[in-house]
Scaffold this motif. Structure first.
Motif, PDB file in Angstrom:
ATOM      1  N   ASN A   1       0.966  -1.169  -0.145  1.00  0.00           N
ATOM      2  CA  ASN A   1       0.161   0.010  -0.026  1.00  0.00           C
ATOM      3  C   ASN A   1       0.893   1.297  -0.123  1.00  0.00           C
TER       4      ASN A   1
ATOM      5  N   THR B   1      -6.489   1.236  -5.008  1.00  0.00           N
ATOM      6  CA  THR B   1      -6.510  -0.160  -4.981  1.00  0.00           C
ATOM      7  C   THR B   1      -6.213  -0.733  -6.090  1.00  0.00           C
TER       8      THR B   1
ATOM      9  N   ASP C   1     -11.207  -5.620  -7.672  1.00  0.00           N
ATOM     10  CA  ASP C   1     -10.307  -4.777  -6.759  1.00  0.00           C
ATOM     11  C   ASP C   1      -9.768  -5.852  -5.565  1.00  0.00           C
TER      12      ASP C   1
ATOM     13  N   ASP D   1      -8.569  -6.877  -1.699  1.00  0.00           N
ATOM     14  CA  ASP D   1      -9.227  -6.607  -0.772  1.00  0.00           C
ATOM     15  C   ASP D   1      -8.576  -5.412   0.245  1.00  0.00           C
TER      16      ASP D   1
ATOM     17  N   ALA E   1      -6.484  -2.747   2.150  1.00  0.00           N
ATOM     18  CA  ALA E   1      -5.399  -2.836   2.954  1.00  0.00           C
ATOM     19  C   ALA E   1      -5.279  -3.173   4.142  1.00  0.00           C
TER      20      ALA E   1
ATOM     21  N   TYR F   1      -2.153  -4.737   0.016  1.00  0.00           N
ATOM     22  CA  TYR F   1      -3.305  -5.180  -0.506  1.00  0.00           C
ATOM     23  C   TYR F   1      -3.043  -6.537  -0.867  1.00  0.00           C
TER      24      TYR F   1
END
Length: 176
Positions: free
Chosen positions: A118, A123, A130, A132, A134, A144
């Motif tokens: 991150n 994201t 996307d 999940d 962070a 992430y």
């Protein structure tokens, strides 16, 4: 020429149609997969050799001995991490491979995990979804993640982090 009974002609027609459908079906369907994105086939083809734990080790994945399991959500298994693939959103280069004990003294590949640090950017995405949210994962940091359960079916979904059918307990280990 004698007339052929209609059921025989219908059966031959059905057999021909079925053969044609099998020839033109996507590879994932031919393998019995109903994955929600075609790039999962690329991920599978690139990682199927890692069903052999030794092949994963030879390619730079580092073995761990901590099995991840949540008592209410299910397990993930043992994470084997390839530091060179951290940050990759290439379907063929997952940062981690997830294994479970095969109850014979070895381990069995069950899933892939993509891990992206991150850095404040949007994201990351892969497989048209996307990652999940962070989270801080020691010792990797703020990352992430996205799991892909393509070697063991996850009844909660291909991209769900925990699999209720995965456990860290082996009957042989718990029986003393």
């Amino acid at each position: 020429m004698p007339a052929r009974p209609r059921p025989l002609i219908a059966a031959l027609g059905l057999a021909a149609a079925t053969s044609l459908a099998l020839v033109t079906a996507p590879a994932s369907a031919a393998k019995g997969n109903d994955w929600p994105h075609p790039d999962l086939e690329k991920a599978y083809d690139a990682t199927v050799a890692y069903k052999s734990e030794q092949a994963a080790l030879n390619d730079g994945y580092l073995r761990t001995d901590d099995c991840v399991e949540d008592p209410t959500l299910g397990g993930m298994g043992y994470h084997y991490v390839n530091p060179a693939h951290l940050g990759s959103t290439d379907p063929t280069k997952p940062a981690a491979l997830l294994y479970v004990d095969d109850h014979k003294g070895g381990r069995k590949l069950v899933a892939l995990e993509y891990v992206v640090p991150n850095t404040g950017r949007p994201t990351p995405r892969i497989f048209d979804r996307d990652f999940d949210p962070a989270a801080v994962i020691p010792p990797v940091g703020d990352v992430y993640t996205l799991h892909a359960w393509i070697f063991k079916k996850n009844p909660k979904g291909v991209f769900t982090p925990h699999n209720p059918k995965v456990t860290c307990d082996c009957p042989e280990k718990t029986a003393s």
